[in-house]
Design a protein around this motif. Sequence first.
Motif, PDB file in Angstrom:
ATOM      1  N   LEU A   1       0.843  -1.187   0.000  1.00  0.00           N
ATOM      2  CA  LEU A   1       0.000   0.000   0.000  1.00  0.00           C
ATOM      3  C   LEU A   1       0.882   1.242   0.000  1.00  0.00           C
ATOM      4  O   LEU A   1       1.959   1.243   0.579  1.00  0.00           O
ATOM      5  CB  LEU A   1      -0.912  -0.004   1.227  1.00  0.00           C
ATOM      6  N   PRO A   2       0.427   2.328  -0.639  1.00  0.00           N
ATOM      7  CA  PRO A   2       1.287   3.509  -0.773  1.00  0.00           C
ATOM      8  C   PRO A   2       1.471   4.308   0.504  1.00  0.00           C
ATOM      9  O   PRO A   2       2.402   5.104   0.597  1.00  0.00           O
ATOM     10  CB  PRO A   2       0.546   4.337  -1.830  1.00  0.00           C
ATOM     11  N   THR A   3       0.578   4.124   1.487  1.00  0.00           N
ATOM     12  CA  THR A   3       0.638   4.927   2.700  1.00  0.00           C
ATOM     13  C   THR A   3       0.401   4.034   3.912  1.00  0.00           C
ATOM     14  O   THR A   3      -0.474   3.155   3.864  1.00  0.00           O
ATOM     15  CB  THR A   3      -0.435   6.032   2.667  1.00  0.00           C
ATOM     16  N   PRO A   4       1.137   4.203   5.009  1.00  0.00           N
ATOM     17  CA  PRO A   4       2.219   5.161   5.165  1.00  0.00           C
ATOM     18  C   PRO A   4       3.434   4.785   4.331  1.00  0.00           C
ATOM     19  O   PRO A   4       3.751   3.596   4.188  1.00  0.00           O
ATOM     20  CB  PRO A   4       2.535   5.092   6.667  1.00  0.00           C
ATOM     21  N   ALA A   5       4.076   5.793   3.762  1.00  0.00           N
ATOM     22  CA  ALA A   5       5.246   5.555   2.929  1.00  0.00           C
ATOM     23  C   ALA A   5       6.371   4.977   3.782  1.00  0.00           C
ATOM     24  O   ALA A   5       6.562   5.374   4.928  1.00  0.00           O
ATOM     25  CB  ALA A   5       5.691   6.863   2.285  1.00  0.00           C
ATOM     26  N   MET A   6       7.118   4.035   3.216  1.00  0.00           N
ATOM     27  CA  MET A   6       8.183   3.362   3.946  1.00  0.00           C
ATOM     28  C   MET A   6       9.472   3.464   3.134  1.00  0.00           C
ATOM     29  O   MET A   6       9.557   2.948   2.015  1.00  0.00           O
ATOM     30  CB  MET A   6       7.829   1.899   4.181  1.00  0.00           C
ATOM     31  N   ALA A   7      10.488   4.107   3.696  1.00  0.00           N
ATOM     32  CA  ALA A   7      11.766   4.229   3.014  1.00  0.00           C
ATOM     33  C   ALA A   7      12.625   2.989   3.191  1.00  0.00           C
ATOM     34  O   ALA A   7      13.679   2.886   2.588  1.00  0.00           O
ATOM     35  CB  ALA A   7      12.518   5.454   3.540  1.00  0.00           C
TER      36      ALA A   7
ATOM     37  N   PHE B   1       8.883   4.107  12.220  1.00  0.00           N
ATOM     38  CA  PHE B   1       8.877   2.892  11.406  1.00  0.00           C
ATOM     39  C   PHE B   1       9.008   3.168   9.917  1.00  0.00           C
ATOM     40  O   PHE B   1       9.287   2.265   9.130  1.00  0.00           O
ATOM     41  CB  PHE B   1       7.592   2.089  11.672  1.00  0.00           C
ATOM     42  N   GLU B   2       8.823   4.427   9.491  1.00  0.00           N
ATOM     43  CA  GLU B   2       8.872   4.766   8.074  1.00  0.00           C
ATOM     44  C   GLU B   2      10.294   4.950   7.552  1.00  0.00           C
ATOM     45  O   GLU B   2      10.508   4.954   6.336  1.00  0.00           O
ATOM     46  CB  GLU B   2       8.101   6.052   7.812  1.00  0.00           C
ATOM     47  N   ASN B   3      11.271   5.133   8.451  1.00  0.00           N
ATOM     48  CA  ASN B   3      12.581   5.624   8.055  1.00  0.00           C
ATOM     49  C   ASN B   3      13.691   4.599   8.193  1.00  0.00           C
ATOM     50  O   ASN B   3      13.543   3.557   8.839  1.00  0.00           O
ATOM     51  CB  ASN B   3      12.919   6.864   8.895  1.00  0.00           C
ATOM     52  N   MET B   4      14.847   4.924   7.603  1.00  0.00           N
ATOM     53  CA  MET B   4      16.014   4.065   7.692  1.00  0.00           C
ATOM     54  C   MET B   4      16.535   3.960   9.117  1.00  0.00           C
ATOM     55  O   MET B   4      17.064   2.924   9.515  1.00  0.00           O
ATOM     56  CB  MET B   4      17.122   4.577   6.776  1.00  0.00           C
TER      57      MET B   4
END
Length: 380
Positions: free
Chosen positions: A21-27, A163-166
């Motif tokens: 799914l596109p959201t939440p965006a996950m890098a 949780f979205e970031n590196m």
Amino acid sequence: MGASALAGVLAMSVPALADPLPTPAMAGPLASNSNPFSIDLPDWFGDAGGKIYIGGAVTGLAYAQSNATHAALGDADSLIDLSNAQVFVQKTDGWLQFYAQFGEYSLPTIGVPYTRSSVATPLNFGNVPVAYLKLQGEGSLSNFSLQGGKLPTLIGDEYTFTFENMNIERGLVWNIEPAVSTGIQGNYSNGPLTISLSWNDGTYAREWNWISGLVSYAFNGGSDVLVFSAGGNMGNGNFSFLNSGSVYDLIYTHTSGNWVISPYIQFNSTPKVFLAKGSTVVAGAVLATYAIDDHWKLSGRVEYESETGTPGVFTTPDILGYGPGSNAVSVTFTPTYQWKQLFARADISYVSVGDASFAFGPLGANSDQFRGMFEAGILF
């Protein structure tokens, strides 16, 4: 990473880390649930029907640090806290789509006193930090969409929630960007090209006086993405120096084998506000992730930022938070392990501030800070 308009482009460029799914965006390095719970809408919804997906994140963290300021409720020598207890509800098909995010969260950031989630949530974006309605064009208008509500920013190379970031903690550069803005946003996509334009309230200032935009282009089969994003105050100033000014980003993301590397540069400009002269910040960062295998990932971030002005002389706005004329450098290393929806990871970070009027320690007299942070949880 800039917000929802860019998420699809980056997912295309990082297939190993792409989310269903596109959201939440996950890098990355974390990936969301590949099979979230869904509900089929009744047929009488017609073209507006489809599926509603329900997911979420429940995570906790623990940290220990040197030179704590004790300037916020939660900024201690060591602490255990809830970092996310959130539910995501969204519809991603048909002409009528929406996204809503509910719950509590903390926003751990390099070089910034930590605030407990129970305090950070009402101080920032409330218990519904992101929520918007989206109208997706169909037929000859399928390249266009319009969305409005509480939107993720188009600015920057890091997202808002852990949780979205590196890395667990957001960086120095993220801290001088908008994160969530209330407004409306139009999007256009055509193959590798994505363009977004938004009228919003900037740094969640509750006054719609910002215009922000993003242009991204993917090339080399999607393994490279170049992004230019910018935003600024088009009306009167605001009590927040950051909201009164403008910000510009140039971001490049390269994917090759097990590597994802993303260097970017940022320029902030703030006009004269009351008796304070205008000032500028020049900043840069490199973020990278290496996938050892399907479960283990190693991520890192290096940053530098510098603000104009004379140290100790407060005739210019203090954007960085360490006093006019200050500069800062940070290094972060994050190993991550994920098994299905469960994950655990750790941050080891160091930040050093130069020419600071105040920085770390109870009196602000210490120039650097080490922090070790551990986070674990489930993405369902």
